[in-house]
Design a protein around this motif. Structure first.
Motif, PDB file in Angstrom:
ATOM      1  N   UNK A  90      69.581  85.868  52.021  1.00  0.00           N
ATOM      2  CA  UNK A  90      68.423  85.025  52.326  1.00  0.00           C
ATOM      3  C   UNK A  90      67.076  85.746  52.304  1.00  0.00           C
ATOM      4  N   UNK A  91      67.032  87.070  52.557  1.00  0.00           N
ATOM      5  CA  UNK A  91      65.770  87.816  52.538  1.00  0.00           C
ATOM      6  C   UNK A  91      65.720  88.806  51.371  1.00  0.00           C
ATOM      7  N   UNK A  92      66.437  88.509  50.299  1.00  0.00           N
ATOM      8  CA  UNK A  92      66.441  89.415  49.162  1.00  0.00           C
ATOM      9  C   UNK A  92      65.036  89.601  48.575  1.00  0.00           C
ATOM     10  N   UNK A  99      60.466  96.968  47.462  1.00  0.00           N
ATOM     11  CA  UNK A  99      60.065  95.761  48.189  1.00  0.00           C
ATOM     12  C   UNK A  99      59.564  96.155  49.581  1.00  0.00           C
ATOM     13  N   UNK A 100      58.987  95.219  50.344  1.00  0.00           N
ATOM     14  CA  UNK A 100      58.456  95.573  51.670  1.00  0.00           C
ATOM     15  C   UNK A 100      59.460  96.296  52.572  1.00  0.00           C
ATOM     16  N   UNK A 101      60.696  95.831  52.608  1.00  0.00           N
ATOM     17  CA  UNK A 101      61.764  96.565  53.298  1.00  0.00           C
ATOM     18  C   UNK A 101      62.458  97.392  52.227  1.00  0.00           C
ATOM     19  N   UNK A 102      61.853  98.525  51.932  1.00  0.00           N
ATOM     20  CA  UNK A 102      62.171  99.332  50.758  1.00  0.00           C
ATOM     21  C   UNK A 102      63.450 100.141  50.974  1.00  0.00           C
ATOM     22  N   UNK A 382      58.356  86.200  51.514  1.00  0.00           N
ATOM     23  CA  UNK A 382      57.657  87.099  50.580  1.00  0.00           C
ATOM     24  C   UNK A 382      56.147  86.876  50.580  1.00  0.00           C
ATOM     25  N   UNK A 383      55.704  85.700  51.041  1.00  0.00           N
ATOM     26  CA  UNK A 383      54.266  85.428  51.097  1.00  0.00           C
ATOM     27  C   UNK A 383      53.547  86.402  52.036  1.00  0.00           C
ATOM     28  N   UNK A 388      53.919  92.856  56.002  1.00  0.00           N
ATOM     29  CA  UNK A 388      55.051  93.553  56.611  1.00  0.00           C
ATOM     30  C   UNK A 388      55.075  95.011  56.159  1.00  0.00           C
ATOM     31  N   UNK A 389      54.827  95.249  54.884  1.00  0.00           N
ATOM     32  CA  UNK A 389      54.809  96.607  54.369  1.00  0.00           C
ATOM     33  C   UNK A 389      53.726  97.438  55.078  1.00  0.00           C
ATOM     34  N   UNK A 390      52.540  96.852  55.255  1.00  0.00           N
ATOM     35  CA  UNK A 390      51.447  97.544  55.924  1.00  0.00           C
ATOM     36  C   UNK A 390      51.791  97.843  57.378  1.00  0.00           C
ATOM     37  N   UNK A 391      52.402  96.863  58.047  1.00  0.00           N
ATOM     38  CA  UNK A 391      52.791  97.052  59.454  1.00  0.00           C
ATOM     39  C   UNK A 391      53.775  98.206  59.593  1.00  0.00           C
TER      40      UNK A 391
END
Length: 394
Positions: A90-92, A99-102, A382-383, A388-391
């Protein structure tokens, strides 16, 4: 039928509309805990939960991210089990290389919860009312201990220790999973650097949420075949009640704007108006009914009830007050509500963030735009991926 297919994909949130990006097929694994003593003092033997991991744990054991799934979710947050799967987890859209959760940077863990709703799904492993009580050789039914969020995260803690995790760069959770993510920060403050609470219900379940959860439970409780949870040896299961309960969770997780855009007043069959017969329905009625029936095939009524109880009982840290519960928190917290959410309103995030700030805890908010309602936290995450990546970088 056209509308139902589109709708069901969104409800189940098992598809990502981004390219499949994980380099490897995901392997579902099983963690076993010989004994769990619940917050209420009950003992549960032979705990089993399924889990998935993405990426590699570093030598220090401190690059991990834990994902806590939503009410009707599973540990399948990203990737595919086989190349032929219809869609990834679901969060692919936010989990994978670059990706943000790299996964080139983080070791990501996602586990099935205790009393997971999808107990009949072959890819789900969980312990709950449908499990066999080793002391009786029969399913627990409603003799299974009442749980709260603390019990769920205690199993996750034992799992993470077994994997060699010393610290989480973040614990992320959506909807009911946000309760768990926040509880992690309150219960294991030295292990959690950040919390990402997506479509969250706040720092405790308020009266409106408590009654909403009760409304979800009522169709099951009113189904004569439920028989106070003693239906496992019967040919008559509380399927109708479970289907109706799942219909309620489905429509409550959406927004009027979404319903109007996708369905409007279209008929299920174009030339069969609902005014002509009780058997004729609007397209949205047909879609919601079929979604509930589809989900019921892999769900269990008692498990559903236990999950609603966990929602009702929630207060951060299982403390007497919210203020007491948040005292141990050292993590930075990011609330990610959906702007159109009419289940866990964006105001819940704003109120929770203000309480944390007043108590010296770093907190921020970013909203997911759209008209999809609560489900936007799954389908449209993803929007806010770059937020999230910055956080995570701070």
């Amino acid at each position: 039928m056209k509308y139902f297919k589109i709708f069901l994909l969104a409800i189940l949130a098992q598809c990502s509309f981004n390219a499949f990006a994980l380099d490897e097929i995901v392997k579902k694994q099983v963690y076993e805990l010989p004994l769990l003593t619940t917050v209420g003092g009950e003992k549960i033997k032979n705990i089993k939960v399924g889990y998935e991991t993405y990426g590699q744990l570093n030598e220090k054991g401190d690059n991990a991210i834990l994902i806590c799934h939503f009410f009707s979710g599973t540990s399948h947050a990203a990737g595919k089990y086989t190349p032929n799967d219809a869609g990834p987890g679901y969060w692919d859209s936010i989990i994978g290389p670059g990706k943000p959760l790299d996964t080139n940077k983080y070791f990501i863990v996602s586990s099935d919860s205790l009393v997971n709703l999808n107990v009949k799904d072959p890819n789900v492993t969980t312990t709950g009312p449908a499990s066999i009580n080793p002391d009786t050789g029969k399913p627990y039914g409603m003799s299974f201990p009442i749980l709260n969020t603390q019990d769920l995260i205690h199993v996750q803690k034992e799992l993470s220790t077994s994997l060699g995790i010393k610290k989480f760069a973040a614990v992320a959770g959506l909807s009911m999973g946000s309760y768990q993510a926040l509880d992690w920060a309150a219960s294991y403050p030295n292990m959690v650097e950040r919390v990402i609470a997506v479509i969250p219900g706040g720092l405790e379940s308020n009266a409106f949420t408590i009654e909403t959860a009760q409304m979800w439970a009522n169709p099951i409780l009113l189904d004569a075949n439920w028989n106070r949870g003693n239906y496992y040896d019967s040919n008559d299961k509380p399927i109708r009640g479970l289907e109706n309960a799942l219909q309620l969770t489905t429509i409550n997780s959406r927004n009027p704007g979404w319903a109007e855009r996708l369905f409007g007043r279209k008929f299920t069959i174009a030339d069969k108006s609902p005014e002509q017969s009780w058997d004729n329905t609007f397209a949205i009625q047909d879609a919601i009914t079929k979604a509930g029936a589809g989900r019921a095939k892999i769900s269990d009524a008692n498990h559903f009830l236990y999950l609603t109880k966990i929602i009702q009982l929630y207060r951060i840290g299982n403390a007497n007050t919210v203020e007491e519960g948040i005292k141990p928190i050292k993590a930075k917290v990011m609330f990610v509500p959906a702007s159109s959410d009419v289940l866990f309103f964006p105001s819940y995030s704003k109120n929770a963030s203000e309480i944390l700030k007043k108590n010296g805890i770093k907190s921020e908010i970013v909203e997911i735009p759209g008209d999809g309602g609560h489900i936007d936290g799954i389908t449209d995450i993803a929007k806010v991926g770059e937020n999230i990546r910055t956080f995570l970088s701070r």
